[in-house]
Design a protein around this motif. Sequence first.
Motif, PDB file in Angstrom:
ATOM      1  N   UNK A 128       0.847  -1.191   0.000  1.00 50.21           N
ATOM      2  CA  UNK A 128       0.000   0.000   0.000  1.00 50.21           C
ATOM      3  C   UNK A 128       0.884   1.243   0.000  1.00 50.21           C
ATOM      4  N   UNK A 129       0.574   2.170  -0.865  1.00 51.73           N
ATOM      5  CA  UNK A 129       1.254   3.458  -0.847  1.00 51.73           C
ATOM      6  C   UNK A 129       0.342   4.433  -0.117  1.00 51.73           C
ATOM      7  N   UNK A 130       0.886   5.126   0.858  1.00 50.66           N
ATOM      8  CA  UNK A 130       0.101   6.039   1.691  1.00 50.66           C
ATOM      9  C   UNK A 130      -0.024   7.409   1.023  1.00 50.66           C
ATOM     10  N   UNK A 131      -0.684   7.421  -0.121  1.00 52.68           N
ATOM     11  CA  UNK A 131      -0.881   8.673  -0.861  1.00 52.68           C
ATOM     12  C   UNK A 131      -1.954   9.519  -0.185  1.00 52.68           C
ATOM     13  N   UNK A 146       5.277   9.904  -0.640  1.00 51.24           N
ATOM     14  CA  UNK A 146       4.328   9.020   0.037  1.00 51.24           C
ATOM     15  C   UNK A 146       4.995   7.677   0.303  1.00 51.24           C
ATOM     16  N   UNK A 147       5.052   7.249   1.569  1.00 51.91           N
ATOM     17  CA  UNK A 147       5.749   6.001   1.881  1.00 51.91           C
ATOM     18  C   UNK A 147       4.991   4.770   1.399  1.00 51.91           C
ATOM     19  N   UNK A 148       5.750   3.728   1.151  1.00 52.70           N
ATOM     20  CA  UNK A 148       5.203   2.441   0.734  1.00 52.70           C
ATOM     21  C   UNK A 148       5.216   1.502   1.930  1.00 52.70           C
ATOM     22  N   UNK A 149       4.084   0.866   2.191  1.00 57.72           N
ATOM     23  CA  UNK A 149       3.992  -0.153   3.236  1.00 57.72           C
ATOM     24  C   UNK A 149       3.968  -1.496   2.517  1.00 57.72           C
ATOM     25  N   UNK A 150       4.930  -2.365   2.849  1.00 56.10           N
ATOM     26  CA  UNK A 150       5.028  -3.651   2.163  1.00 56.10           C
ATOM     27  C   UNK A 150       5.352  -4.749   3.166  1.00 56.10           C
ATOM     28  N   UNK A 151       4.630  -5.850   3.040  1.00 57.71           N
ATOM     29  CA  UNK A 151       4.876  -7.011   3.889  1.00 57.71           C
ATOM     30  C   UNK A 151       5.200  -8.188   2.980  1.00 57.71           C
ATOM     31  N   UNK A 152       6.354  -8.814   3.206  1.00 57.11           N
ATOM     32  CA  UNK A 152       6.727 -10.039   2.498  1.00 57.11           C
ATOM     33  C   UNK A 152       7.087 -11.079   3.559  1.00 57.11           C
ATOM     34  N   UNK A 182      11.525   3.622   4.376  1.00 55.91           N
ATOM     35  CA  UNK A 182      12.866   3.024   4.316  1.00 55.91           C
ATOM     36  C   UNK A 182      13.158   2.091   5.483  1.00 55.91           C
ATOM     37  N   UNK A 183      12.272   2.050   6.465  1.00 55.96           N
ATOM     38  CA  UNK A 183      12.473   1.195   7.640  1.00 55.96           C
ATOM     39  C   UNK A 183      12.060  -0.242   7.329  1.00 55.96           C
ATOM     40  N   UNK A 184      12.837  -1.198   7.823  1.00 53.38           N
ATOM     41  CA  UNK A 184      12.557  -2.623   7.611  1.00 53.38           C
ATOM     42  C   UNK A 184      12.776  -3.372   8.922  1.00 53.38           C
ATOM     43  N   UNK A 185      11.978  -4.416   9.090  1.00 51.29           N
ATOM     44  CA  UNK A 185      12.141  -5.289  10.241  1.00 51.29           C
ATOM     45  C   UNK A 185      11.704  -6.698   9.823  1.00 51.29           C
ATOM     46  N   UNK A 186      12.345  -7.696  10.404  1.00 49.20           N
ATOM     47  CA  UNK A 186      11.989  -9.074  10.106  1.00 49.20           C
ATOM     48  C   UNK A 186      10.687  -9.406  10.835  1.00 49.20           C
ATOM     49  N   UNK A 187       9.798 -10.160  10.199  1.00 48.06           N
ATOM     50  CA  UNK A 187       8.496 -10.467  10.818  1.00 48.06           C
ATOM     51  C   UNK A 187       8.602 -11.225  12.133  1.00 48.06           C
ATOM     52  N   UNK A 188       9.658 -12.049  12.281  1.00 48.49           N
ATOM     53  CA  UNK A 188       9.781 -12.818  13.516  1.00 48.49           C
ATOM     54  C   UNK A 188      10.089 -11.940  14.727  1.00 48.49           C
TER      55      UNK A 188
END
Length: 162
Positions: A20-23, A70-76, A84-90
């Motif tokens: 999702x892009x937070x436009x 507008x930031x992008x929210x992405x879950x893989x 630009x922030x990332x974190x591992x799901x675990x």
Amino acid sequence: MSVAAPQTSAPSPAVPLYRERLTPSVPVWIVAAVTGAIFGVILVPISVVAAVVVAIAMAIAVCVALAVTSPLVEVTGEHVAVGRARIEPELLGAPETLDADGWAETMSTGFEPLAYHCTRGWLREGVRVPVLDDEDPTTAWVISSRRPEQLALAVLAARERA
């Protein structure tokens, strides 16, 4: 002659479970375009043509700047990324969806100064995901979303894959 059943494999961890892009919302786009166009008003005493050109150019420039920032929210399966922030799901706990009332409380009396916030004023819902890593001073991720239930489900699915 027998036909082998197609083998189905789990999706690749890099395939987005959620994106999702937070436009901005429509009213924000209108205000941005009008704000940009106001720059043209300054040039009316000099040249009406220059004023119109500058108004159009600045309205477009402000709208492009909004879209690009507008930031992008992405879950893989490999990470949860917000901007630009990332974190591992675990490293994340169970997500909590926040409706309008929950969001208002989280952004006011329940505000966590140590949490990572990616919030947008034009979005009144979101998700709060606690951070379980003892070495991370961040207590949680608070993320604006137009589809908080889907975002929470994607985070849960990514945690299960990890």
